[in-house]
Design a protein around this motif. Structure first.
Motif, PDB file in Angstrom:
ATOM      1  N   ASN A  34      42.200  32.798  36.555  1.00 22.17           N
ATOM      2  CA  ASN A  34      42.756  34.110  37.085  1.00 22.17           C
ATOM      3  C   ASN A  34      42.874  34.974  35.605  1.00 22.17           C
ATOM      4  N   VAL A  35      41.942  35.988  35.433  1.00 23.56           N
ATOM      5  CA  VAL A  35      42.196  36.772  34.072  1.00 23.56           C
ATOM      6  C   VAL A  35      42.649  38.191  34.486  1.00 23.56           C
ATOM      7  N   LYS A  36      42.835  38.596  35.967  1.00 26.29           N
ATOM      8  CA  LYS A  36      43.105  39.911  36.147  1.00 26.29           C
ATOM      9  C   LYS A  36      43.829  40.721  35.135  1.00 26.29           C
ATOM     10  N   ASP A  37      44.715  40.055  34.741  1.00 26.98           N
ATOM     11  CA  ASP A  37      45.847  40.651  33.780  1.00 26.98           C
ATOM     12  C   ASP A  37      45.290  41.022  32.396  1.00 26.98           C
ATOM     13  N   ASP A  38      44.228  40.322  32.043  1.00 24.61           N
ATOM     14  CA  ASP A  38      43.399  40.577  30.872  1.00 24.61           C
ATOM     15  C   ASP A  38      42.307  41.348  30.865  1.00 24.61           C
ATOM     16  N   VAL A  39      42.343  42.263  32.018  1.00 21.73           N
ATOM     17  CA  VAL A  39      40.842  43.181  32.000  1.00 21.73           C
ATOM     18  C   VAL A  39      41.720  44.394  31.512  1.00 21.73           C
ATOM     19  N   LYS A  40      41.194  45.098  30.401  1.00 27.60           N
ATOM     20  CA  LYS A  40      41.723  46.269  29.945  1.00 27.60           C
ATOM     21  C   LYS A  40      40.654  47.422  30.214  1.00 27.60           C
ATOM     22  N   GLU A  41      41.577  48.538  30.662  1.00 27.45           N
ATOM     23  CA  GLU A  41      40.827  49.825  31.055  1.00 27.45           C
ATOM     24  C   GLU A  41      40.209  50.491  29.858  1.00 27.45           C
ATOM     25  N   ILE A  42      39.027  51.080  30.032  1.00 22.91           N
ATOM     26  CA  ILE A  42      38.437  51.623  29.018  1.00 22.91           C
ATOM     27  C   ILE A  42      38.555  53.295  29.489  1.00 22.91           C
ATOM     28  N   ASP A  43      39.429  54.077  28.778  1.00 24.17           N
ATOM     29  CA  ASP A  43      39.370  55.585  28.929  1.00 24.17           C
ATOM     30  C   ASP A  43      38.135  56.303  28.454  1.00 24.17           C
ATOM     31  N   THR A  44      37.565  56.931  29.375  1.00 23.50           N
ATOM     32  CA  THR A  44      36.502  57.766  29.157  1.00 23.50           C
ATOM     33  C   THR A  44      36.651  58.909  28.637  1.00 23.50           C
ATOM     34  N   GLU A  45      37.912  59.422  28.724  1.00 27.87           N
ATOM     35  CA  GLU A  45      38.522  60.618  28.152  1.00 27.87           C
ATOM     36  C   GLU A  45      38.119  61.754  29.152  1.00 27.87           C
ATOM     37  N   ASP A 270      28.366  37.070  53.032  1.00 24.14           N
ATOM     38  CA  ASP A 270      27.264  37.861  53.830  1.00 24.14           C
ATOM     39  C   ASP A 270      26.574  38.897  53.411  1.00 24.14           C
ATOM     40  N   TRP A 271      25.199  39.057  53.554  1.00 23.98           N
ATOM     41  CA  TRP A 271      24.413  39.947  52.591  1.00 23.98           C
ATOM     42  C   TRP A 271      24.938  41.610  52.785  1.00 23.98           C
ATOM     43  N   ASN A 272      25.087  41.811  54.193  1.00 26.48           N
ATOM     44  CA  ASN A 272      25.246  43.168  54.787  1.00 26.48           C
ATOM     45  C   ASN A 272      26.839  43.642  54.798  1.00 26.48           C
ATOM     46  N   HIS A 273      27.705  42.420  54.785  1.00 19.52           N
ATOM     47  CA  HIS A 273      29.378  42.511  54.684  1.00 19.52           C
ATOM     48  C   HIS A 273      29.859  41.887  53.806  1.00 19.52           C
ATOM     49  N   ASN A 274      30.339  42.291  52.716  1.00 16.35           N
ATOM     50  CA  ASN A 274      30.859  41.679  51.785  1.00 16.35           C
ATOM     51  C   ASN A 274      31.638  42.686  50.951  1.00 16.35           C
ATOM     52  N   ASP A 275      32.644  41.909  49.882  1.00 11.68           N
ATOM     53  CA  ASP A 275      33.603  42.875  49.254  1.00 11.68           C
ATOM     54  C   ASP A 275      32.906  43.144  47.683  1.00 11.68           C
ATOM     55  N   GLY A 276      31.830  42.729  47.436  1.00  6.41           N
ATOM     56  CA  GLY A 276      31.152  42.913  46.192  1.00  6.41           C
ATOM     57  C   GLY A 276      31.570  41.684  45.219  1.00  6.41           C
ATOM     58  N   ALA A 277      30.962  41.539  44.064  1.00  4.43           N
ATOM     59  CA  ALA A 277      31.275  40.603  43.306  1.00  4.43           C
ATOM     60  C   ALA A 277      32.510  40.604  42.540  1.00  4.43           C
ATOM     61  N   ARG A 278      33.442  39.580  42.572  1.00  4.50           N
ATOM     62  CA  ARG A 278      34.752  39.742  42.160  1.00  4.50           C
ATOM     63  C   ARG A 278      35.220  38.481  41.104  1.00  4.50           C
ATOM     64  N   ILE A 279      34.249  37.806  40.905  1.00  6.66           N
ATOM     65  CA  ILE A 279      34.127  36.735  40.046  1.00  6.66           C
ATOM     66  C   ILE A 279      32.999  36.509  39.092  1.00  6.66           C
ATOM     67  N   THR A 292      35.007  29.668  36.295  1.00  6.86           N
ATOM     68  CA  THR A 292      34.885  30.750  36.990  1.00  6.86           C
ATOM     69  C   THR A 292      36.110  31.674  36.731  1.00  6.86           C
ATOM     70  N   LEU A 293      35.604  32.830  36.198  1.00  9.65           N
ATOM     71  CA  LEU A 293      36.608  33.970  35.606  1.00  9.65           C
ATOM     72  C   LEU A 293      36.949  34.748  37.049  1.00  9.65           C
ATOM     73  N   ASP A 294      38.159  34.763  37.557  1.00  8.91           N
ATOM     74  CA  ASP A 294      38.773  35.678  38.703  1.00  8.91           C
ATOM     75  C   ASP A 294      39.111  37.044  38.086  1.00  8.91           C
ATOM     76  N   ILE A 295      38.192  38.273  38.231  1.00  8.42           N
ATOM     77  CA  ILE A 295      38.544  39.211  37.846  1.00  8.42           C
ATOM     78  C   ILE A 295      39.367  39.944  38.500  1.00  8.42           C
ATOM     79  N   GLY A 296      39.436  39.702  39.923  1.00 13.19           N
ATOM     80  CA  GLY A 296      40.437  40.370  40.631  1.00 13.19           C
ATOM     81  C   GLY A 296      40.156  41.750  41.123  1.00 13.19           C
TER      82      GLY A 296
END
Length: 332
Positions: A34-45, A270-279, A292-296
């Motif tokens: 689980n790496v969710k807490d290590d994901v850092k936001e990029i500020d595009t100003e 499922d191809w038509n109903h999914n929450d996208g890639a999260r890992i 596997t890195l869980d981005i969350g």
């Protein structure tokens, strides 16, 4: 004795001309971090970027395509500080405008950014040094496409060699495959391999000249195919969701080669109903699963900053853009 020698020659020649496809079957990919807490936001100003955006690493710059923008379609940032530097690419039908933006590629030697206009079937050349020093600078046309295959995404080496992902269409089919491309002649040497189970090849690709490796990750099957840069298949990697009959799921979304590791975003739903890639699945350069890195968070697109060892991501989350320092996760 002559008969024995003849049979030996036949066996040796047969061994030289027949080559088995190396296969790796991975029944589990369960080393999850689980790496969710290590994901850092990029500020595009103050730069407003639409939800549908694609990041690219271009030398010292991070370039972002904003597909839904009504004016400038590409925004350029300093890759170290994420400070906005400039925006370019006017939407329109004019000779130096972009009707339907495709992908971008980077010429490090000349500091040229190549922007593909799928609508007008051309590539525009933006020299970033000139853009930074001349407010009246206008791009030039690098090339125009005829009715020949050209890459929908590519990695530029020089004018006679790029590696890319090509879309082949006909009245009854749509197929993606990778290969080499010569900008000057327009010729493409496409990989002709299609897995026997795959009737409609859909892939995302990544390439590493350093490791003589091209990767195709299948969107419709839990399948990764590894090639050398001559387009010769080296290995098929089957994951735990592999089903040769198809399973109606969406699998790999995006891929990057990060040093000697392969990092891919993955769905498996499922191809038509999914929450996208999260890992992110991580493999070594020969396709062995590592972790596997869980981005969350939902990962739309990604690219790799080799110098800073960061994965840059466009997310569907409270963070629109973010990065993950990979060194501690992929250094061993």
């Amino acid at each position: 004795m002559k008969l024995v020698l003849y049979l030996l020659v036949v066996l040796v020649c047969g061994a030289c001309t027949s080559k088995e496809i190396n296969e790796k079957r991975q029944n589990r990919r369960a080393n999850i971090v689980n790496v969710k807490d290590d994901v850092k936001e990029i500020d595009t100003e103050d730069v407003l970027i639409g939800a549908v955006a694609q990041p690219y690493m271009c030398g010292e710059y991070l370039a972002v395509i904003d597909y839904k923008s009504v004016d400038n379609l590409v925004h350029v940032f300093d890759k170290h500080t994420f400070k906005h530097i400039l925006s370019l690419g006017d939407r329109g039908q004019g000779p130096t405008e972009i009707a339907v933006i495709g992908s971008i590629a980077w010429n490090e030697k000349e500091h040229d950014l190549y922007v593909t206009d799928n609508g007008q079937r051309k590539i525009l050349r933006y020299n970033l040094d000139s853009l930074l020093n001349d407010s009246l600078y206008a791009p030039t046309v690098k090339l125009k496409f005829g009715n020949v295959p050209f890459p929908d995404d590519y990695y530029y080496i020089n004018d006679t060699l790029s590696y890319g992902s090509f879309v082949e269409t006909s009245i009854s089919s749509f197929k993606q495959t990778s290969g080499k491309w010569n900008m000057i002649t327009g010729e493409a040497e496409l990989i002709d391999y299609v897995h026997p189970a795959d009737k409609k090849k859909r892939v995302t690709f990544a390439v590493s000249p350093r490791y003589n490796t091209l990767v195709e990750c299948n969107r419709r099957y839990d399948l990764i195919s590894l090639y050398n840069l001559d387009g010769e298949l080296q290995c098929n990697v089957y994951g735990p969701n592999w089903d040769e009959n198809g399973d109606g799921k969406e699998h790999f979304v995006d891929a990057a080669i990060c040093g000697d590791k392969i990092v891919v975003s993955y769905i498996g739903e499922d191809w038509n109903h999914n929450d996208g890639a999260r890992i992110l699945h991580v493999f070594n350069i020969t396709g062995d699963y590592l972790k596997t890195l869980d981005i969350g968070r939902r990962i739309n697109d990604l690219c790799y900053d080799e110098e800073n060892k960061r994965i840059i991501m466009n997310l569907d989350d409270e963070y629109q853009f973010a990065y993950l320092d990979l060194e501690k996760y992929i250094s061993n």
